[in-house]
Motif scaffolding. Sequence first.
Motif, mmCIF file in Angstrom:
data_model
loop_
_atom_site.group_PDB
_atom_site.id
_atom_site.type_symbol
_atom_site.label_atom_id
_atom_site.label_comp_id
_atom_site.label_asym_id
_atom_site.label_seq_id
_atom_site.Cartn_x
_atom_site.Cartn_y
_atom_site.Cartn_z
ATOM 1 N N MET A 165 0.847 -1.190 0.000
ATOM 2 C CA MET A 165 0.000 0.000 0.000
ATOM 3 C C MET A 165 0.885 1.243 0.000
ATOM 4 S SD MET A 165 -2.742 1.384 2.827
ATOM 5 C CE MET A 165 -3.491 -0.202 3.039
ATOM 6 N N SER A 166 0.573 2.220 -0.871
ATOM 7 C CA SER A 166 1.376 3.425 -0.945
ATOM 8 C C SER A 166 1.116 4.320 0.260
ATOM 9 C CB SER A 166 1.042 4.195 -2.224
ATOM 10 O OG SER A 166 -0.257 4.732 -2.150
ATOM 11 N N ALA A 167 2.082 5.206 0.547
ATOM 12 C CA ALA A 167 1.927 6.135 1.665
ATOM 13 C C ALA A 167 0.744 7.062 1.426
ATOM 14 C CB ALA A 167 3.214 6.940 1.843
ATOM 15 N N ARG A 168 0.534 7.446 0.164
ATOM 16 C CA ARG A 168 -0.594 8.323 -0.170
ATOM 17 C C ARG A 168 -1.928 7.655 0.136
ATOM 18 N NH1 ARG A 168 -1.232 12.508 -3.881
ATOM 19 N NH2 ARG A 168 0.869 12.151 -4.715
ATOM 20 N N LYS A 169 -2.018 6.384 -0.243
ATOM 21 C CA LYS A 169 -3.260 5.653 -0.021
ATOM 22 C C LYS A 169 -3.506 5.439 1.473
ATOM 23 C CE LYS A 169 -3.830 2.378 -2.941
ATOM 24 N NZ LYS A 169 -3.806 1.034 -3.589
ATOM 25 N N LEU A 170 -2.450 5.089 2.194
ATOM 26 C CA LEU A 170 -2.563 4.882 3.631
ATOM 27 C C LEU A 170 -3.033 6.155 4.324
ATOM 28 C CD1 LEU A 170 -2.115 2.980 6.022
ATOM 29 C CD2 LEU A 170 0.244 3.805 6.130
ATOM 30 N N SER A 191 -4.729 8.584 2.979
ATOM 31 C CA SER A 191 -6.094 8.868 2.560
ATOM 32 C C SER A 191 -7.106 8.130 3.423
ATOM 33 C CB SER A 191 -6.268 8.481 1.093
ATOM 34 O OG SER A 191 -7.609 8.620 0.686
ATOM 35 N N TYR A 192 -6.881 6.845 3.651
ATOM 36 C CA TYR A 192 -7.840 6.070 4.421
ATOM 37 C C TYR A 192 -7.698 6.289 5.925
ATOM 38 C CZ TYR A 192 -9.660 4.033 0.228
ATOM 39 O OH TYR A 192 -10.277 3.877 -0.991
ATOM 40 N N ALA A 193 -6.537 6.708 6.373
ATOM 41 C CA ALA A 193 -6.390 7.096 7.773
ATOM 42 C C ALA A 193 -7.243 8.337 8.047
ATOM 43 C CB ALA A 193 -4.919 7.377 8.085
ATOM 44 N N LYS A 194 -7.277 9.237 7.085
ATOM 45 C CA LYS A 194 -8.095 10.450 7.216
ATOM 46 C C LYS A 194 -9.579 10.092 7.301
ATOM 47 C CE LYS A 194 -6.898 13.901 4.650
ATOM 48 N NZ LYS A 194 -6.709 14.801 3.476
ATOM 49 N N ILE A 195 -9.994 9.137 6.471
ATOM 50 C CA ILE A 195 -11.386 8.704 6.490
ATOM 51 C C ILE A 195 -11.730 8.070 7.840
ATOM 52 C CG2 ILE A 195 -13.040 7.078 5.497
ATOM 53 C CD1 ILE A 195 -11.651 7.494 2.805
ATOM 54 N N PHE A 196 -10.845 7.199 8.320
ATOM 55 C CA PHE A 196 -11.088 6.532 9.602
ATOM 56 C C PHE A 196 -11.208 7.548 10.731
ATOM 57 C CE2 PHE A 196 -9.740 4.505 13.545
ATOM 58 C CZ PHE A 196 -10.521 3.362 13.554
ATOM 59 N N SER A 233 -13.497 16.527 5.076
ATOM 60 C CA SER A 233 -12.653 17.355 4.213
ATOM 61 C C SER A 233 -12.310 16.672 2.899
ATOM 62 C CB SER A 233 -11.351 17.699 4.952
ATOM 63 O OG SER A 233 -10.641 16.519 5.286
ATOM 64 N N TYR A 234 -12.452 15.360 2.844
ATOM 65 C CA TYR A 234 -12.119 14.581 1.654
ATOM 66 C C TYR A 234 -13.372 14.306 0.819
ATOM 67 C CZ TYR A 234 -13.966 11.140 4.896
ATOM 68 O OH TYR A 234 -14.775 10.489 5.793
ATOM 69 N N MET A 235 -13.164 13.830 -0.393
ATOM 70 C CA MET A 235 -14.268 13.389 -1.229
ATOM 71 C C MET A 235 -14.396 11.865 -1.153
ATOM 72 S SD MET A 235 -15.948 15.828 -2.761
ATOM 73 C CE MET A 235 -15.849 16.772 -1.240
ATOM 74 N N PRO A 236 -15.568 11.311 -1.363
ATOM 75 C CA PRO A 236 -15.743 9.856 -1.268
ATOM 76 C C PRO A 236 -14.978 9.131 -2.377
ATOM 77 C CG PRO A 236 -17.681 10.857 -2.240
ATOM 78 C CD PRO A 236 -16.812 11.989 -1.768
ATOM 79 N N GLU A 237 -14.485 7.949 -2.075
ATOM 80 C CA GLU A 237 -13.798 7.129 -3.074
ATOM 81 C C GLU A 237 -14.479 5.772 -3.265
ATOM 82 O OE1 GLU A 237 -11.216 7.922 -5.089
ATOM 83 O OE2 GLU A 237 -11.343 9.969 -4.320
#
Length: 365
Positions: free
Chosen positions: A1-6, A8-13, A25-29
Motif C-alpha cells: 500500500m502506498s503512503a498516499r493511499k494509507l 487517505s484512508y487514515a483520514k477517512i477513519f 474534508s475529503y471526497m468519497p472514493e
Amino acid sequence: MSARKLASYAKIFYAWQIRKSLAPSYMPEDISVEATNACNFRCAFCPQSDPRHHELVPRITLEPERAAAIFKRLREGGVTTPTLHWTLDGEPFMNKKFAALCGIAIGHGFTNMIFATNGMLLSEQRLRELPVSPQTKYTFTIDYCADAEYFEEVRGKKGSWQVIQDNIRASLGNNSQQHLHFQLSDITAYKTHDAEVRRTQFEKLNGLFAGAGGRINFRAKTFHNSTGLTTVPASNARKDRYYTCPYPWTSLVVASDGRVVACCRDLRRQTVLGNLLDEPLEAIWRGAAAQELRRNLALRTPWKSKACDGCDMPYDASKFSLRNLIRTARGRLQIFAPGTAGATGFAAHRGETSGVPSPTGRGTG
C-alpha cells in the motif's frame, strides 16, 4: 500500500470513528451508480419481492447521456478512484444499454468495475459487448449456492440455477475473457444458523467450480434487514451494542435518476441527499441533508433518518470485526489494490486514453 493511499484512508477513519465529522474534508472514493432498478428476479430477501415495490419506486433506467453527466460531476468534484460499483437496486444487465454505460465509465477513468448481478443474463453475447481498455477489470458478485432446489425457491426461477452455472463456466473457460472475474456468495445462511450445514454447503459450492482457475473466488454471505424493509431469519443484530455506520463517511450512492441516497441499502430512496444532475458533488457530500444523516448516526439516533430506521447495521458486531473490516478494505474499497486512491487513480488513467471507448470493446474471438 502506498503512503498516499494509507494517509487517505487514515483520514477517512479519523473522520468517521474519532471526530465524527459532519462535513468531511475529503471526497468519497467508494462510488456506486445504479444502472436500473428493474430486476428479472424476485428474491425472498430483497424488497423486489414486494409486489408494491415499483409502486413506491417507479421503474427507471440510466441513459448514457445521464451517466456521462454523473461521471463528469464526480470527477469535477474530486473523485479520483478507478473503482466503480454498478450497485443499488435492480439487475444491471436489464439495462439494454449497459455496455454503453460501461464504455462511458471507462472514458471517465472508471476501469475497475465491481457489481452485483444474478448471473442469469451473462450470455456470451452480452459479455462480448462489454468494452475493454488495457486496465479494465469487471468483477461480477453473484449470490448463489450448491442446492439448486433451495436456490430456485428463494432467489431464482425454475431452471435458473443451471443457466447461471453454465454462464459462469463458459466465461471461465474462455481465455479471451481474462478481464472478467467472479465472486460467488453462498446464500445458505438465509435458511439456517447451523454452522456445520453452512460449512458443508460452502464446500459443495466451491466444488462446483473446482479447477476453474484464479478468476473466481467464494465467500459466505451474512444477511441483514436492509434499511428495515425485509425480515431476515438469519439476522446477527444485537441491541446491546452500537456501532457508528461507516457508509455516510465512506461512500456515495447514485440512483438511476441522479439522486444521491443514504447508502447502498436505501433501495426505496428514503433518505435523499441531493441530485448530481442538478448540484455539484461538494454541495451534496457536505450539504445539510448529508450532515443530518451523519449527525443522527453519530448521536446514536439512527431512526431519525428514514433510511436508517429499522436497519440492523449499527447493531451487527460481525460487520465491525477486524476480519470483516480487512475483507471490506480488500474487496469493496480496494485499499490494497494499486491505483485506488489519490493521484494513482483517475489522474494516472487520464493520461493514457481519452474519449469514450467503443461499446463493443474486445470480442471473444
